[in-house]
Design an enzyme around this catalytic site. Structure first.
Site, PDB file in Angstrom:
ATOM      1  N   CYS A  79       0.840  -1.199   0.000  1.00  0.00           N
ATOM      2  CA  CYS A  79       0.000   0.000   0.000  1.00  0.00           C
ATOM      3  C   CYS A  79       0.874   1.246   0.000  1.00  0.00           C
ATOM      4  CB  CYS A  79      -0.912  -0.001   1.232  1.00  0.00           C
ATOM      5  SG  CYS A  79      -1.913   1.501   1.390  1.00  0.00           S
ATOM      6  N   CYS A  87      -0.754   7.055   6.314  1.00  0.00           N
ATOM      7  CA  CYS A  87      -1.746   6.339   7.119  1.00  0.00           C
ATOM      8  C   CYS A  87      -1.080   5.550   8.237  1.00  0.00           C
ATOM      9  CB  CYS A  87      -2.553   5.412   6.217  1.00  0.00           C
ATOM     10  SG  CYS A  87      -3.676   4.312   7.110  1.00  0.00           S
ATOM     11  N   CYS A  90      -1.855   0.521   9.331  1.00  0.00           N
ATOM     12  CA  CYS A  90      -1.076  -0.712   9.194  1.00  0.00           C
ATOM     13  C   CYS A  90       0.326  -0.467   9.719  1.00  0.00           C
ATOM     14  CB  CYS A  90      -1.023  -1.163   7.739  1.00  0.00           C
ATOM     15  SG  CYS A  90      -2.575  -1.840   7.123  1.00  0.00           S
ATOM     16  N   CYS A 170      -8.211   1.239   0.563  1.00  0.00           N
ATOM     17  CA  CYS A 170      -7.550   0.601   1.701  1.00  0.00           C
ATOM     18  C   CYS A 170      -7.403  -0.871   1.351  1.00  0.00           C
ATOM     19  CB  CYS A 170      -8.371   0.775   2.974  1.00  0.00           C
ATOM     20  SG  CYS A 170      -7.707  -0.143   4.389  1.00  0.00           S
ATOM     21  N   TYR A 272     -18.893  -9.311  29.495  1.00  0.00           N
ATOM     22  CA  TYR A 272     -18.661  -8.437  28.335  1.00  0.00           C
ATOM     23  C   TYR A 272     -19.175  -9.160  27.089  1.00  0.00           C
ATOM     24  CZ  TYR A 272     -15.208  -6.725  31.760  1.00  0.00           C
ATOM     25  OH  TYR A 272     -14.570  -6.296  32.899  1.00  0.00           O
ATOM     26  N   CYS A 367      -7.669  -8.739  23.535  1.00  0.00           N
ATOM     27  CA  CYS A 367      -7.209  -8.048  22.331  1.00  0.00           C
ATOM     28  C   CYS A 367      -5.994  -7.174  22.599  1.00  0.00           C
ATOM     29  CB  CYS A 367      -8.334  -7.220  21.717  1.00  0.00           C
ATOM     30  SG  CYS A 367      -9.021  -5.959  22.820  1.00  0.00           S
TER      31      CYS A 367
END
Length: 412
Positions: A79, A87, A90, A170, A272, A367
């Protein structure tokens, strides 16, 4: 001009240095006369020229702007926007897919020892690795939220900045999202919006939602989208939460069920719980036993109640998890707990309340390795052990990694 080491760092200065180990956040560590520099767009062992982007007490941040001696794991970024000053979405497009998995595993190991208090031998015994998901490193992201700049152009944000970079595509976005006429970098498309969210669901729906002052307004496609996971159909708002990798939901459900091995008659908590993905999977294994889902988001509660209406033994509790546990809106005894907290982790009070409830096992879906590691320390401080850990590359080309851990009580 590239300054020699020892000149003292200044913002925007360029310095030649050798990069050391990977660090959390998509960086590698380097040092200039003892000062720590966190370098993006580099790989361990490389000799690079960096440009200093931020100065802080005790450390600096920088981008590698020239590679003098590249790593064997370096590739050309696919990209054109995944470069310094552009950006920030990434972090690892310059890294081979296999080396990306190793990078993420190194971060997980470092956090487990530094923040989690585990020894290298204890981490080795877990045998953890980061597993790739099907589909490859591009075209996987089924939900993309674009920021909108003052000129009404949609784009993505620079790293550690609110500056919008207008883009024309993207590459990690799902192909159906890339076909949407959302991005027009040369002209305004969204004069009244703050952000634009695009969705390509696993059920085949494609939707666009515009946000103004945080309020979502459907623009095109269905307002409610269909997802398919865990052997069920799910309906939720296009603006609602769902895993962004098409294979993520089934992957995480499979890992949780493998680690917990639910048995008929066992009671369970899904904390959650969102729209109820894990609650439904647990209900399918425990038969007529009670499953309690706790969720604080109004949209998540509504989605759970609608999607789990055919499972009368599943109770949905609308509350913050810490409040539900502390005020005994959720009570034991309980056999199994699924813990899927936000990026900040569950936190010590929640972990202590779970331990006090005395479940047979806890599956923790994480995460953020740092937050997970802090909660590992709380569990182990209470005598529990991290008995198994699996990592999944739910977010290729980025620094993010998903973990599923199994905690067991003493004498288990």
């Amino acid at each position: 001009m590239t300054a020699p080491a020892g000149a003292g760092l200044e913002e925007a200065q360029r310095v030649e240095l050798t990069v050391d180990a990977v660090a959390p956040g998509g960086h590698c560590v380097a040092r200039v006369d003892g000062q720590v520099v966190f370098v993006r767009h580099a790989l361990p062992g490389e000799r690079v020229v960096v440009e200093v982007t931020e100065l802080h007490r005790g450390f600096a941040r920088a981008d590698a702007v020239e590679v003098l001696a590249p790593s064997a794991d370096r590739v050309e970024q696919p990209c054109p926007y995944a470069k310094p000053g552009r950006c920030g979405g990434c972090d690892l497009q310059h890294v081979t897919p296999a080396a990306q998995l190793d990078w993420k595993l190194a971060v997980v190991r470092e956090q487990l020892t530094r923040l989690g208090g585990l020894t290298d031998d204890q981490v080795d015994a877990l045998g953890v690795r980061v597993e790739a998901l099907p589909g490859g490193p591009l075209g996987w992201r089924s939900r993309v939220r674009y920021a909108v700049d003052a000129a009404g152009r949609a784009g993505l944000l620079k790293h550690r900045s609110h500056e919008v970079v207008p883009i024309d595509r993207c590459l990690i976005a799902h192909p159906a999202i890339r076909e949407l006429p959302v991005l027009t970098p040369s002209g305004a498309s969204w004069p009244d919006a703050d952000a634009v969210e695009t969705v390509a669901s696993t059920g085949g729906d494609v939707s666009v939602v515009a946000y103004a002052d945080g309020v979502p307004t459907p623009v095109s496609g269905p307002a409610d989208v269909r997802e398919v996971a865990a052997g069920r159909d799910w309906t939720l708002p296009a603006s609602g939460f769902w895993q962004v990798h098409p294979a993520a939901a089934d992957t995480l459900v499979g890992a949780v069920l493998d680690l917990l091995d639910p048995r008929p008659g066992e009671t369970a908590w899904d904390l959650y719980g969102g729209a109820g993905l894990f609650a439904a999977a647990l209900a399918g294994r425990v038969g007529d036993a009670r499953v309690t889902l706790v969720e604080s988001s109004r949209s998540g509660v509504d989605a759970a109640r609608a999607n789990l209406a055919d499972l009368p033994r599943v109770e949905v509790v609308a509350a913050r998890v810490e409040t539900a546990l502390a005020r005994r809106r959720v009570t034991g005894p309980v056999d199994l707990v699924v813990l899927d907290p936000p990026r900040s982790g569950a936190g010590a009070p929640v972990v202590r309340d779970i331990v006090a409830a005395g479940p047979r096992a806890v599956a923790y879906v994480a995460c953020d390795p740092a937050a997970f590691a802090r909660d590992v320390r709380t569990f182990t401080g209470a005598g529990w052990r991290l008995a198994a850990l699996r990592g999944f590359d739910l977010f290729p080309m980025t620094q993010h990694v998903e973990l599923v851990g199994l905690f067991l009580p003493p004498q288990s």
